[in-house]
Design an enzyme around this catalytic site. Structure first.
Site, PDB file in Angstrom:
ATOM      1  N   GLY A  45      76.765  11.194 145.337  1.00 48.02           N
ATOM      2  CA  GLY A  45      78.035  11.924 145.346  1.00 48.02           C
ATOM      3  C   GLY A  45      78.459  12.336 146.743  1.00 48.02           C
ATOM      4  O   GLY A  45      79.646  12.308 147.082  1.00 48.02           O
ATOM      5  N   ASP A  46      77.476  12.695 147.575  1.00 50.00           N
ATOM      6  CA  ASP A  46      77.783  13.038 148.963  1.00 50.00           C
ATOM      7  C   ASP A  46      78.294  11.819 149.724  1.00 50.00           C
ATOM      8  O   ASP A  46      79.223  11.907 150.524  1.00 50.00           O
ATOM      9  CB  ASP A  46      76.541  13.602 149.647  1.00 50.00           C
ATOM     10  CG  ASP A  46      76.023  14.853 148.951  1.00 50.00           C
ATOM     11  OD1 ASP A  46      76.795  15.812 148.809  1.00 50.00           O
ATOM     12  OD2 ASP A  46      74.855  14.856 148.546  1.00 50.00           O
TER      13      ASP A  46
END
Length: 473
Positions: A259-260
């Site tokens: 997600g980062d």
């Protein structure tokens, strides 16, 4: 043209070992630790990913006044850090793995923290942003009223990517895109029975429904619900039906950091002028590539990361990209009607043939970007004894040439992925390809680009030069 990452940081600790026996005290595995890796997580991980690629990034966060906070500051070497006091212990998350299998995770200092104050320097750094990533990990920074008021004001002019957390506040109104995963979206929407529908064949429709509901509730321009290996679903405020974005299939045992990586990719592509749908497609693919390459375990250590920040220099035509900002350079050249030229190769032992070919390529347009094979890529292509010169030195030598405006280092065996990000008007290769169609031709022509060759100098080659050097010792 700076990317600003705003959010909570934590210290991630990975303990990796082997489990070959059970404990005599209880039926649990005994893990013999053989490796320990400490890194900045949360918003710190987003900033480090961007810095590793050479993007100008500022991390705005708060740090605890403790040993873990000091370790975090050390781990963030290479990132411009603007921080204030958190007023709480620094969170530490320790993961234990036996081989590639997670065994347990234990958290320290992760109790709910008070909303921290923000300093004038923190607010000033956010105001300087060309794009903002809010990486909320539920530690209170995203709930600060002054910071939220500033972000709400900036949202009308600056793309803001908001990565939410179940323990954090709603995004401010008007942000460009909010990026919950499916579980987070289900929880935020509080849809009855939604969790039971997640594994159904119409899970994509379910995600689209959630994205539309949340976009209206949050007042954002778009919501991108990520679905792990099933890609993502994008809903925008244009009234169009949800767009399903597939992800490449990858084998991974640890999705940590995906997600980062997606948030970082969205920031880069929106800054480079891509539309949201194109930026989302590229970011989804890059998140999959990140996991396929080993995920967070593949990230460099701080010392290696500092060395990996590639140098740059002012571009000749009143464009001053920061180091490594080939995408920003290309955008600036296109905006003034110029021609972006790219070429690629290993450029190991730079010689006169290289220089002549590069000068000829630069003469065809208004900037030249060199797509440079990384050390790992060169080893796969040329063998274990190559490259002779490391990628950072090769990039520095190329950037020292007046005809080279930027360098993009890529890890793949072919330059297709980096070309897809750069989208040059001209792709130029040496004349040893003359009479044959370049392998990248279909890709380059798909966006209206052209492939050309420049004269080849057969008496000059890296292999020949390496052989001659070996003879003289």
């Amino acid at each position: 043209m700076r990317i600003v990452v705003v959010g909570d940081v934590m210290l991630d600790v990975d303990l990796t070992g082997e489990a070959t026996r059970l404990s005599p005290d209880a039926p649990v595995p005994v893990v013999d630790i053989v490796a320990e890796n400490r890194r900045a997580g949360g918003a710190g991980l987003v900033a480090l990913m961007l810095a590793e690629e050479g993007w100008p990034v500022t991390l705005v966060t708060v740090l605890g006044d403790d040993d873990a906070g000091r370790q975090l500051a050390d781990q963030l070497a290479g990132v411009r850090l603007v921080s204030g006091p958190s007023g709480a212990p620094s969170p530490v998350k320790t993961r234990v793995r036996a081989g590639s299998h997670p065994v347990v995770r234990f958290d320290q200092g992760c109790a709910r923290a008070p909303v921290p104050d923000v300093t004038p320097a923190m607010l000033s750094a956010v105001e300087d942003a060309a794009v903002v990533v809010v990486a909320d990990y539920g530690r209170g920074l995203a709930a600060n009223p002054q910071l939220r008021a500033l972000l709400a004001r900036l949202a009308t002019d600056v793309p803001i990517i908001w990565d939410p957390h179940p323990a954090g506040p709603d995004p401010v109104q008007g942000v460009a895109v909010v990026t919950p995963n499916l579980a987070e979206a289900t929880r935020a929407a509080a849809a009855p029975g939604a969790a039971a529908d997640v594994q159904e064949p119409d899970a994509g429709t379910h995600a689209g429904h959630l994205a539309g509901l949340l976009r209206e509730r949050w007042g954002s321009q778009a919501v991108l619900v990520t679905r792990g290996g099933d890609g993502a679903v994008l809903v925008s405020d244009d009234g169009q039906a949800p767009t399903h974005i597939p992800a490449p299939r990858v084998e991974t045992g640890d999705p940590c950091g995906a997600g980062d990586r997606l948030a970082a990719g969205l920031a880069v592509h929106l800054l480079a002028g891509c539309g949201l749908l194109e930026a989302a497609r590229l970011a989804v693919h890059e998140a999959a590539d990140f996991l396929a390459a080993g995920g967070v375990s593949s990230l460099p250590k701080p010392a290696a990361r500092i060395a990996a920040i590639r140098p740059g220099r002012p571009e000749r035509h009143h464009v001053e990209p920061s180091r490594g900002d080939a995408l920003l350079l290309a955008r600036a050249v296109r905006n003034r009607g110029g021609t972006v030229v790219a070429t690629g190769g290993c450029f190991d032992l730079l010689h006169a043939g290289h220089v002549r070919a590069l000068a000829a390529a630069r003469a065809m347009g208004d900037c030249l970007v060199v797509c440079l094979n990384s050390d790992a890529s060169v080893r796969r292509l040329k063998g274990p004894d190559r490259p002779i010169i490391g990628e950072h030195d090769r990039a520095e030598l190329l950037l020292a040439l007046a005809c080279v405006d930027a360098v993009m280092v890529f890890d793949e065996d072919t330059p297709e992925a980096v070309l897809g990000r750069l989208r040059p008007d001209l792709w130029v290769k040496g004349g040893d390809y003359q009479g044959t169609r370049l392998p990248e031709a279909d890709l380059v022509e798909s966006w209206g680009g052209r492939c050309l060759t420049v004269p080849y100098h057969p008496a000059r080659s890296t292999t020949g030069l390496a052989t001659a050097l070996a003879k003289v010792g």
